[in-house]
Design an enzyme around this catalytic site. Structure first.
Site, short mmCIF file in Angstrom:
data_model
loop_
_atom_site.label_atom_id
_atom_site.label_comp_id
_atom_site.label_asym_id
_atom_site.label_seq_id
_atom_site.Cartn_x
_atom_site.Cartn_y
_atom_site.Cartn_z
N ASP A 52 0.83 -1.20 0.00
CA ASP A 52 0.00 0.00 0.00
C ASP A 52 0.87 1.26 0.00
OD1 ASP A 52 -2.41 -1.28 -0.12
OD2 ASP A 52 -2.76 -1.26 2.04
N LYS A 150 -5.05 21.92 21.26
CA LYS A 150 -3.69 21.84 21.79
C LYS A 150 -3.39 20.36 21.95
CE LYS A 150 -2.45 25.67 24.78
NZ LYS A 150 -1.10 25.99 24.38
N ASP A 152 -0.77 16.80 20.35
CA ASP A 152 0.27 16.32 19.45
C ASP A 152 -0.06 16.60 17.99
OD1 ASP A 152 1.63 15.43 21.62
OD2 ASP A 152 1.54 13.29 21.13
N LYS A 167 -7.17 4.61 11.88
CA LYS A 167 -7.65 3.46 12.65
C LYS A 167 -6.86 3.28 13.94
CE LYS A 167 -8.81 -1.43 12.15
NZ LYS A 167 -8.08 -1.91 13.33
#
Ligand code: NAP
Ligand code: MN
Length: 266
Positions: A52, A150, A152, A167
């Site tokens: 993929d 706010k 990551d 997922k």
């Protein structure tokens, strides 16, 4: 008149192991009446060889064309975009040759950085901190200031990309027949001062998602476009929409998105 689809281009990373297999496949294709072209622009079928990840690269490096058929050929497990294994030569070429072949159309997302450069993604666009510091972004849905994020980062997935990165952060899997995009959070900060929705949400194809990223906070944000990443440290605004452009692949019997999901995960 129907255009004869027989100009074939193979996209792959040339390692000795792959080369031997691809040489056999090329020879077989020529014997079957295909015309192997040296330049992807002359092709009306582009076959990617790998997994993929290789398929995502093939689409990106050939410019997300909507006037050709992409075919994913796997050298290992069959994934979401690979419909054939490299050893299934006959099955593959038969499917490509068949004139009234059924075509699957995957929605993609458009990502415009600072109103200027446009990129497409087949899986997802992710905006993340590349340091230990969180990023801060104002999130707009059309004109609505939806939330201040706010954390990551944020992942915006296409329907066929929902079985990838999306997922892994508990996003839902979405049928690629639904042209939409799913927005998911990466470790958001939630306390008495900062609040985000906390769950993924799905936007219709008439919506624009705009992220205005706060600069200069040592988070050194990066943008991931499928399997490529760039620094957006000096950029401010990311606009994500769903264009009408689709990526076409072959549609085989008993090989719906849900068959692929079952095959890959269950
Ligand atoms: P990679 O880091 O080598 O592989 C990530 C894995 O995701 C591979 O097993 C890849 O399959 C698989 N994959 C790719 N697209 C998928 C899809 N639509 N549905 C289900 N699985 C999928 O990177 P890569 O092979 O270049 O693929 C890039 C993609 O990896 C990104 O677009 C993103 O979706 C995903 N990713 C996932 C995470 C995570 O889950 N934490 C983190 C970063 C990126 P193959 O082995 O067949 O290539
Ligand atoms: Mn991979």
């Amino acid at each position: 008149m129907m255009e004869l689809r027989n100009n074939l281009y193979f996209f792959y990373k040339e390692t000795q192991q792959i080369k031997d297999k691809v040489d056999g496949l090329k020879e077989f294709a020529v014997n079957q009446g295909f015309n192997l072209v040296q330049n992807s622009e002359e092709a009306n079928i582009i076959a990617s060889i790998g997994g993929d990840g290789a398929f995502l690269q093939a689409i990106r490096k050939t410019g997300f064309r909507d006037d050709c058929l992409y075919v994913g050929v796997s050298t290992g497990q069959l994934g979401i975009y690979c419909d054939f294994h490299i050893d299934e030569q006959e099955k593959m070429l038969e499917a490509m040759q068949f004139e009234e072949i059924e075509v699957r159309r995957y929605p993609i997302i458009s990502v415009v950085i600072d109103g200027d450069t446009e990129f497409y993604c087949l899986n997802e666009c992710s905006i993340r901190t590349s340091t230990i510091k969180v990023i801060t972004a104002e999130i707009y849905i059309n004109d609505l200031h939806f939330e201040t994020f706010k954390g990551d980062g944020i992942i915006v997935a296409t329907p066929s990309g929902t079985s990838g990165y999306n997922k892994s952060v508990n996003g839902a899997l979405i049928d690629p027949m639904l042209p939409c995009m799913q927005v998911s959070e990466l470790a958001s900060v939630n306390n008495n001062t900062f609040r985000t929705l906390g769950s993924s949400f799905v936007l219709n194809d008439d919506k624009e998602l705009i992220l205005k990223i706060k600069k200069g906070d040592n988070s050194y944000p990066i943008i991931g476009l499928d399997n490529e990443a760039y620094s957006i440290r000096s950029n401010e605004e990311i606009k994500i929409t769903l264009p009408e452009r689709r990526i076409k692949t072959v549609k085989l019997k008993n090989n719906s998105f849900w068959h692929k999901v079952q095959r890959s995960f269950l």
